[in-house]
Write a protein that holds these residues in place. Sequence first.
Motif, short mmCIF file in Angstrom:
data_model
loop_
_atom_site.label_atom_id
_atom_site.label_comp_id
_atom_site.label_asym_id
_atom_site.label_seq_id
_atom_site.Cartn_x
_atom_site.Cartn_y
_atom_site.Cartn_z
N TYR A 1 4.58 5.66 1.57
CA TYR A 1 3.57 4.66 1.21
C TYR A 1 4.11 3.25 1.46
O TYR A 1 5.27 2.97 1.13
CB TYR A 1 3.21 4.76 -0.26
CG TYR A 1 2.67 6.09 -0.71
CD1 TYR A 1 3.53 7.10 -1.12
CD2 TYR A 1 1.30 6.34 -0.74
CE1 TYR A 1 3.05 8.33 -1.55
CE2 TYR A 1 0.81 7.57 -1.17
CZ TYR A 1 1.69 8.55 -1.57
OH TYR A 1 1.21 9.77 -2.00
N CYS A 2 3.28 2.38 1.97
CA CYS A 2 3.68 0.97 2.04
C CYS A 2 2.98 0.23 0.90
O CYS A 2 1.91 0.62 0.45
CB CYS A 2 3.33 0.35 3.38
SG CYS A 2 1.59 0.28 3.78
N THR A 3 3.63 -0.82 0.43
CA THR A 3 3.08 -1.65 -0.63
C THR A 3 3.29 -3.12 -0.30
O THR A 3 4.23 -3.48 0.41
CB THR A 3 3.75 -1.36 -1.99
OG1 THR A 3 5.07 -1.93 -1.99
CG2 THR A 3 3.86 0.12 -2.25
N ALA A 4 2.42 -3.95 -0.84
CA ALA A 4 2.55 -5.39 -0.74
C ALA A 4 2.43 -5.93 -2.15
O ALA A 4 1.49 -5.58 -2.87
CB ALA A 4 1.48 -5.97 0.17
N GLU A 5 3.39 -6.78 -2.55
CA GLU A 5 3.44 -7.24 -3.93
C GLU A 5 3.60 -8.75 -4.01
O GLU A 5 4.36 -9.34 -3.25
CB GLU A 5 4.62 -6.58 -4.66
CG GLU A 5 4.57 -5.06 -4.66
CD GLU A 5 5.90 -4.46 -5.03
OE1 GLU A 5 6.15 -4.32 -6.24
OE2 GLU A 5 6.70 -4.15 -4.13
N ALA A 6 2.88 -9.34 -4.99
CA ALA A 6 3.02 -10.75 -5.29
C ALA A 6 2.82 -10.92 -6.80
O ALA A 6 2.43 -9.97 -7.48
CB ALA A 6 2.01 -11.58 -4.51
#
Length: 116
Positions: A95-100
Amino acid sequence: QGLLVESGGGLVQPGGSLRLSCAASGFTFSRYAVSWYRQAPGKERELVAFISVSSTSTKYADSVKGRFTISRDTAENTIYLQMNSLKEEDTAVYYCTAEALTGGYWGQGTQVTVSS
């Protein structure tokens, strides 16, 4: 609404290579740190690799150090995971994730199977 879509998974023999891609859309990709996780059957999800917003910092699970490389192309809004010298124990859904600080996104996952 942000979206992450992984691709590039499949069946590969031990010792082989794969490159996973993750296309981002619907949010300002350049402001998010990104990661790849994986989950094998019967096991907990684990962090595989991380890359910072500026790409100046990367981190890897001990089990993949020296074999996997994470990168990002901000112009193309894409995250990559180059996987070399694959082992059977790398078999999992990735899985890829993008976090902020404001939140994050997950992709739907792509299956990687390492088997002879």
